[in-house]
Design an enzyme around this catalytic site. Structure first.
Site, PDB file in Angstrom:
ATOM      1  CG  ASP A 142      34.379  44.567  37.425  1.00 54.06           C
ATOM      2  OD1 ASP A 142      35.148  45.334  36.775  1.00 54.06           O
ATOM      3  OD2 ASP A 142      33.784  43.554  36.724  1.00 54.06           O
ATOM      4  NE  ARG A 143      29.699  52.890  41.837  1.00 53.60           N
ATOM      5  CZ  ARG A 143      29.152  54.044  41.230  1.00 53.60           C
ATOM      6  NH1 ARG A 143      29.397  54.403  40.166  1.00 53.60           N
ATOM      7  NH2 ARG A 143      28.574  54.650  42.021  1.00 53.60           N
TER       8      ARG A 143
END
Length: 321
Positions: A142-143
């Site tokens: 995930d970012r």
């Protein structure tokens, strides 16, 4: 971006046999947002051997893939990587050989561009290392999550490593791939809660965002948890996902009653002023260790990424509370 005005007819070579059509398209249509590619598949504008296919369709050698006219990123459209980011990523490489790169991805950096993100980790690495002709993400983070991520430097290495991830996700096994995360969670983690084993269902919202919830219709999902350190109002835990579902640790932690600090999607209003003053600026999830088999020698490997400064500073502030 510029318009590509012609239909493309792509013949699948033997190296790509067994690859999903969505991944095949993403590797060839650089710069096209992922949401756009899935929309083309849903509408049947992408055809395989003249037939409609779903994103999970696996290609065979010799298949003919029809790609409609679509906006493609041209070389002149690349967003140049800044010197500061380039230096930061160069310092973040924790392992490299002729087959792969392991890098400690910073929180806040997407793994790839698209959907409003101009440049991601893989685009940055390609600009930094133009002499490497093949660079592809082996998996995703995930970012907001920091930590170890693998990038393949050869197609054979990509296929071998992705097969290890695929076996982990589908067979719920700890053989081969093993991920170990460190997470700061809200409240005191129940010591007796050593695992969360709840099926998870992923849905996509109209804006392309992904949400995950517990559902009997979801895929089997299991995460192992262990308390590392109890803090004032929080706990540092080790999380080892046995399966590889989207947002798995984040959702399973919430099920246990201890959502991750800084989780704006699955948390419970955890970014309050008190925590901000202590240094909370991010999702407190870090991929600290990754165990896998080397793609060529099949020797066991372990790569580790130290906890980033911002998360370490928050941990120290909580210790001093």
């Amino acid at each position: 971006m510029s318009e590509f005005h012609q239909v493309q007819m792509l013949e699948v070579d033997p190296d790509c046999a067994g690859q999903r059509i969505d991944n095949y398209l993403m590797s060839r249509l650089k710069g096209v947002p992922k949401s756009r590619l899935y929309r083309l598949l849903r509408k049947g504008e992408v055809r395989v051997n003249k037939g409609r296919v779903k994103p999970e369709h696996k290609l065979q050698a010799g298949d003919l893939v029809r790609v409609p006219p679509i906006r493609l990123a041209q070389e002149g459209d690349l967003v140049p990587i800044g010197a500061e980011l380039a230096e930061r990523l160069a310092q973040a490489i924790v392992f490299e050989d002729d087959w792969l790169i392991a890098i400690n991805k910073p929180s806040g950096l997407a793994v790839h561009g698209g959907s409003g993100v101009q440049i991601g980790l893989i685009e940055a690495l390609r600009q930094m290392r133009p002499e490497i002709k093949f660079l592809e993400l082996v998996h995703r983070l995930d970012r907001e999550t920091s930590g170890v991520i693998l990038v393949a430097k050869k197609r054979s290495a990509l296929k071998a490593l992705q097969e290890q991830f695929r076996e982990k996700s589908e067979q719920m096994t700890l053989a081969g791939i093993r991920k170990t995360y460190l997470a700061l969670v809200d409240g005191q983690w129940p010591a007796a809660r050593r695992e969360v084993n709840e099926p998870l269902l992923r849905t996509e919202l109209a804006n392309g965002d992904r949400m995950v919830r517990v559902s009997a219709e979801g895929k089997p999902s299991k995460t192992l948890f262990a308390v590392v350190e109890s803090l004032q109002g929080a706990t540092l835990v080790e999380a080892s996902p046995v399966t590889g579902r989207t947002h798995q640790i984040r959702v399973h932690a919430r099920i246990a009653g201890c959502p991750l600090l800084g989780d704006e999607k699955y948390g419970i209003d955890l970014i309050n002023e008190k925590l901000k003053r202590k240094g909370l600026r991010r999702l407190c999830l870090h991929a600290a260790k990754l165990s896998f088999l080397h793609p060529t020698t099949e020797q066991p490997m372990v790569v580790e990424a130290p906890m980033p400064d911002d998360m370490a500073a928050l941990l120290e502030a909580l210790r001093c509370s």
